[in-house]
Enzyme design. Sequence first.
Site, PDB file in Angstrom:
ATOM      1  N   LEU A  17       0.820  -1.205   0.000  1.00 31.13           N
ATOM      2  CA  LEU A  17       0.000   0.000   0.000  1.00 31.13           C
ATOM      3  C   LEU A  17       0.856   1.258   0.000  1.00 31.13           C
ATOM      4  O   LEU A  17       0.494   2.257  -0.629  1.00 31.13           O
ATOM      5  CB  LEU A  17      -0.942  -0.012   1.209  1.00 31.13           C
ATOM      6  CG  LEU A  17      -1.896   1.177   1.323  1.00 31.13           C
ATOM      7  CD1 LEU A  17      -2.803   1.283   0.094  1.00 31.13           C
ATOM      8  CD2 LEU A  17      -2.729   1.084   2.596  1.00 31.13           C
ATOM      9  N   SER A 130      -7.353  -0.138  10.074  1.00 33.67           N
ATOM     10  CA  SER A 130      -7.834  -1.438   9.613  1.00 33.67           C
ATOM     11  C   SER A 130      -9.259  -1.655  10.088  1.00 33.67           C
ATOM     12  O   SER A 130      -9.692  -1.052  11.084  1.00 33.67           O
ATOM     13  CB  SER A 130      -6.933  -2.545  10.174  1.00 33.67           C
ATOM     14  OG  SER A 130      -7.467  -3.825   9.918  1.00 33.67           O
ATOM     15  N   TYR A 143      -2.397  -7.516  16.665  1.00 38.78           N
ATOM     16  CA  TYR A 143      -2.610  -6.540  15.593  1.00 38.78           C
ATOM     17  C   TYR A 143      -3.842  -5.684  15.883  1.00 38.78           C
ATOM     18  O   TYR A 143      -3.810  -4.448  15.749  1.00 38.78           O
ATOM     19  CB  TYR A 143      -2.759  -7.275  14.273  1.00 38.78           C
ATOM     20  CG  TYR A 143      -2.914  -6.371  13.070  1.00 38.78           C
ATOM     21  CD1 TYR A 143      -1.818  -5.744  12.500  1.00 38.78           C
ATOM     22  CD2 TYR A 143      -4.169  -6.176  12.480  1.00 38.78           C
ATOM     23  CE1 TYR A 143      -1.957  -4.930  11.388  1.00 38.78           C
ATOM     24  CE2 TYR A 143      -4.312  -5.366  11.366  1.00 38.78           C
ATOM     25  CZ  TYR A 143      -3.203  -4.741  10.822  1.00 38.78           C
ATOM     26  OH  TYR A 143      -3.353  -3.939   9.721  1.00 38.78           O
ATOM     27  N   LYS A 147      -4.200  -1.615  16.314  1.00 39.24           N
ATOM     28  CA  LYS A 147      -4.992  -0.787  15.419  1.00 39.24           C
ATOM     29  C   LYS A 147      -6.135  -0.082  16.156  1.00 39.24           C
ATOM     30  O   LYS A 147      -6.516   1.041  15.794  1.00 39.24           O
ATOM     31  CB  LYS A 147      -5.531  -1.628  14.263  1.00 39.24           C
ATOM     32  CG  LYS A 147      -4.459  -2.062  13.279  1.00 39.24           C
ATOM     33  CD  LYS A 147      -3.733  -0.875  12.660  1.00 39.24           C
ATOM     34  CE  LYS A 147      -2.727  -1.288  11.609  1.00 39.24           C
ATOM     35  NZ  LYS A 147      -2.043  -0.146  10.966  1.00 39.24           N
ATOM     36  N   THR A 178      -1.389  -7.855  -0.682  1.00 44.36           N
ATOM     37  CA  THR A 178      -0.021  -7.448  -0.382  1.00 44.36           C
ATOM     38  C   THR A 178       0.738  -8.635   0.202  1.00 44.36           C
ATOM     39  O   THR A 178       0.164  -9.696   0.462  1.00 44.36           O
ATOM     40  CB  THR A 178       0.000  -6.295   0.635  1.00 44.36           C
ATOM     41  OG1 THR A 178      -0.514  -6.769   1.892  1.00 44.36           O
ATOM     42  CG2 THR A 178      -0.839  -5.115   0.154  1.00 44.36           C
TER      43      THR A 178
END
Length: 231
Positions: A17, A130, A143, A147, A178
């Site tokens: 990204l 996210s 994660y 976030k 990705t």
Amino acid sequence: MQLKNAVVFITGANRGLGRAFAQAALAAGAAKVYAAARDAASVDLPGVVPVTLDVTDAAQIAAATAQCGDVTLLINNAGISQSAGSLATGAIDVARRHLETNVFGLWSLTQAFAPVLQANGGGAVLNVLSVLSWVTLPGSAPYSVSKAAAWALSNGLRAELRSQGTQVTSLHVGYMDTDMTRGLDAPKSAPADVARLALAQLETGAFEVLADDISRQVKQSLSGATPAYAG
């Protein structure tokens, strides 16, 4: 915030990204794009200015700020993602690594560049978050925690930077095609599409960009009787 003639600084810009953001910014008429990565030699996109930057390294942040005093748009894109169950051995250590990059790195970059943005007329900050800011899947706890914290931080920064004329926009997106999602069998957005959408909505003054159906569905569910995070 207009992209034409803007000076853009992007973290994690050597692939995925981040690289797509650099391409989209150039296509939108940015006057200059700084493409930051831990290894500046890994930045291979023509037309950008490579910058060596580890977002967890205070000295490198200071050097980048000194080098790039003309920035009008900061894109906090750099991040890590490592799976670990909430109760797994070592999960807290994994979470700490996420927080150092995904939260404190973003925080440190924004602190460092805030005076630069103010001196250059206000500008904007775009934080890559996210759909997992709002929901935690099995194995995604470190994660998601990072976030969610970055979402809270973005909202606080928006309130504090408003007085100097700096726009803060948060980007929420699900899976993208990705390296981070390689081998994952799920619908994925193209990074180029996400980057173009985010920059287009940034130009309209949007405080939040929901880049795909899953982000829009989860966000809408937050005010419902059964929010997505309860499932």
